[in-house]
Design a protein around this motif. Sequence first.
Motif, mmCIF file in Angstrom:
data_model
loop_
_atom_site.group_PDB
_atom_site.id
_atom_site.type_symbol
_atom_site.label_atom_id
_atom_site.label_comp_id
_atom_site.label_asym_id
_atom_site.label_seq_id
_atom_site.Cartn_x
_atom_site.Cartn_y
_atom_site.Cartn_z
ATOM 1 N N GLU A 409 0.825 -1.219 0.000
ATOM 2 C CA GLU A 409 0.000 0.000 0.000
ATOM 3 C C GLU A 409 0.856 1.265 0.000
ATOM 4 O O GLU A 409 0.458 2.291 -0.554
ATOM 5 C CB GLU A 409 -0.924 0.003 1.224
ATOM 6 C CG GLU A 409 -2.126 -0.902 1.101
ATOM 7 C CD GLU A 409 -3.123 -0.384 0.077
ATOM 8 O OE1 GLU A 409 -3.375 0.833 0.045
ATOM 9 O OE2 GLU A 409 -3.637 -1.199 -0.705
ATOM 10 N N LEU A 410 2.031 1.210 0.619
ATOM 11 C CA LEU A 410 2.886 2.392 0.715
ATOM 12 C C LEU A 410 3.757 2.599 -0.518
ATOM 13 O O LEU A 410 4.372 3.651 -0.669
ATOM 14 C CB LEU A 410 3.774 2.285 1.959
ATOM 15 C CG LEU A 410 3.033 2.356 3.307
ATOM 16 C CD1 LEU A 410 3.980 2.056 4.448
ATOM 17 C CD2 LEU A 410 2.381 3.727 3.491
ATOM 18 N N LEU A 411 3.816 1.601 -1.404
ATOM 19 C CA LEU A 411 4.612 1.728 -2.622
ATOM 20 C C LEU A 411 3.805 2.397 -3.726
ATOM 21 O O LEU A 411 2.570 2.422 -3.684
ATOM 22 C CB LEU A 411 5.081 0.335 -3.072
ATOM 23 C CG LEU A 411 6.095 -0.351 -2.151
ATOM 24 C CD1 LEU A 411 6.323 -1.796 -2.586
ATOM 25 C CD2 LEU A 411 7.414 0.415 -2.143
ATOM 26 N N PRO A 412 4.470 2.971 -4.735
ATOM 27 C CA PRO A 412 3.729 3.606 -5.839
ATOM 28 C C PRO A 412 2.793 2.610 -6.510
ATOM 29 O O PRO A 412 3.124 1.420 -6.642
ATOM 30 C CB PRO A 412 4.840 4.054 -6.799
ATOM 31 C CG PRO A 412 6.063 4.160 -5.949
ATOM 32 C CD PRO A 412 5.930 3.109 -4.897
ATOM 33 N N PRO A 413 1.618 3.063 -6.964
ATOM 34 C CA PRO A 413 0.591 2.130 -7.454
ATOM 35 C C PRO A 413 0.914 1.469 -8.776
ATOM 36 O O PRO A 413 0.406 0.387 -9.056
ATOM 37 C CB PRO A 413 -0.661 3.016 -7.582
ATOM 38 C CG PRO A 413 -0.131 4.397 -7.764
ATOM 39 C CD PRO A 413 1.131 4.459 -6.944
ATOM 40 N N GLY A 414 1.695 2.072 -9.636
ATOM 41 C CA GLY A 414 1.957 1.481 -10.942
ATOM 42 C C GLY A 414 0.829 1.743 -11.929
ATOM 43 O O GLY A 414 -0.072 2.547 -11.688
ATOM 44 N N ARG A 415 0.861 1.048 -13.068
ATOM 45 C CA ARG A 415 -0.115 1.246 -14.130
ATOM 46 C C ARG A 415 -1.475 0.708 -13.731
ATOM 47 O O ARG A 415 -1.603 -0.237 -12.960
ATOM 48 C CB ARG A 415 0.334 0.554 -15.418
ATOM 49 C CG ARG A 415 1.576 1.138 -16.059
ATOM 50 C CD ARG A 415 1.311 2.541 -16.568
ATOM 51 N NE ARG A 415 0.284 2.583 -17.583
ATOM 52 C CZ ARG A 415 0.499 2.485 -18.888
ATOM 53 N NH1 ARG A 415 1.742 2.335 -19.333
ATOM 54 N NH2 ARG A 415 -0.486 2.558 -19.750
ATOM 55 N N ALA A 416 -2.516 1.313 -14.300
ATOM 56 C CA ALA A 416 -3.870 0.801 -14.122
ATOM 57 C C ALA A 416 -4.135 -0.297 -15.141
ATOM 58 O O ALA A 416 -3.567 -0.309 -16.227
ATOM 59 C CB ALA A 416 -4.883 1.927 -14.293
ATOM 60 N N VAL A 417 -4.998 -1.227 -14.776
ATOM 61 C CA VAL A 417 -5.405 -2.287 -15.689
ATOM 62 C C VAL A 417 -6.552 -1.771 -16.549
ATOM 63 O O VAL A 417 -7.530 -1.246 -16.027
ATOM 64 C CB VAL A 417 -5.853 -3.535 -14.898
ATOM 65 C CG1 VAL A 417 -6.409 -4.598 -15.841
ATOM 66 C CG2 VAL A 417 -4.692 -4.086 -14.107
#
Length: 442
Positions: A409-417
């Motif tokens: 949860e604390l890491l960057p979210p990345g790309r959306a699906v």
Amino acid sequence: MLRDPAYLKALVFSALIGVPVSLLAFWFLAALHQLEHALWADLPDALGWDTPPWWWPLPLLAVAGVCVGLVVRHLPGAGGHVPAAGLHAPGMSASALPGVVLAAFASLPLGATLGPEAPLIAFGGGLAMLFARLARAPTTPQSAALLGAAGAAAALPAIFGNPLIGAVILIEVAGVGGPRLFAVMLPALLSSGVGSLVFTGFGRWTGLSTGGLSLRLGVPTPHIDAGDVVWSVLLAVAIGFAVHLVMNTGRLAAVFVAGRPVTRTALCALGAGVCGAVYTLVTDRNPADVASSGQATLAGLAQDPHAWGVGALIAVLLCKGAAYALCLGSLRGGPIFPALFLGAAAGVLLAPLPGLGVVPGLAAGMAAAGGAALRLPVSSAVLVVLLLGQAEMTPVVLLAAVVGFATVELLPPGRAVPPVGKPAEAAAPGAPEARTRTAGGG
């Protein structure tokens, strides 16, 4: 609410549909299990091999990729939710059922590194809506949500060996609370209990197996000490980072596949097959260790963890992790079982650390990987405790599940699906889909 006639009717209907939904889900899972056994055990044996040869995953997964790509392109519902987006609350319509079934049969028995839980949720929810339509029952958005949850809960007990875990998963997947949670969970628990009875009775009557997940530890369970707790927290942080990398890679694969689903799904599936082939060439072990959900392999690992050398554990972590990421973005299935296996393998690999041990490492690894991959810390903790069959490791499991979840949860979210069946441009980084609270949503 309990005095509301409409809600009481929904409760009664949930209990009634629990029987046909769980019967159909039983045959659905049994057919998947039998076909997988035929392709990965019976057929190689008939051709003279004790285990499948190294190249065995390549043609099977190539066929799986083409079939799933065709389902995504041509059938309503695109074969179900993209696994890289995590588990979703029941929401598939009855018209999506053929695509869900075909995509599951094209993915799971042919070697997708995914589990059956996501197709089961879609299958059960879609069947509930189909039966409601056939019975001409009036439906509202609220009653549709209740029926979908009840149908999914009736279908889930077989793979977890306990009706409670299906209901707990639906609590977190739905993301509801207060009176609404109470309204959803009463029919879900009722239907889940009915489904568990049906699965138990039919399994004994027919002699067929649906491949339910259960573990028998082949090593004694120690008492928890300070070393177990400290190592469990550190292990959970490391697993959280690793799972985050795998899930982000899966989301990138989903974006890649969305542009040309048939060709690119086949490429990703073939890449997963290459992972299984490389693993067998390096270790001389069964490629099904990589090209499968990990259910059976996890049971074997827990039963005899010392049968796995350090090299085999490292190879299966790397190869199965890569295959898992590719399948998350391309094929159809659920994220639970491969995540549990990868966490267990990591725990066994690191068990020789001073003050840790095999059982605490196994428990912490599964809980951390489940919490990180699913974004469902309560469900992950309950599932691991039930799998272990004893409460001694509960503190370690709870700590690892929460730390693994918090790390991701604390890491960057990345790309959306991208939304199901939509091109990649429909979702962009930072869009609401990127931070969805469905399991593994990123």
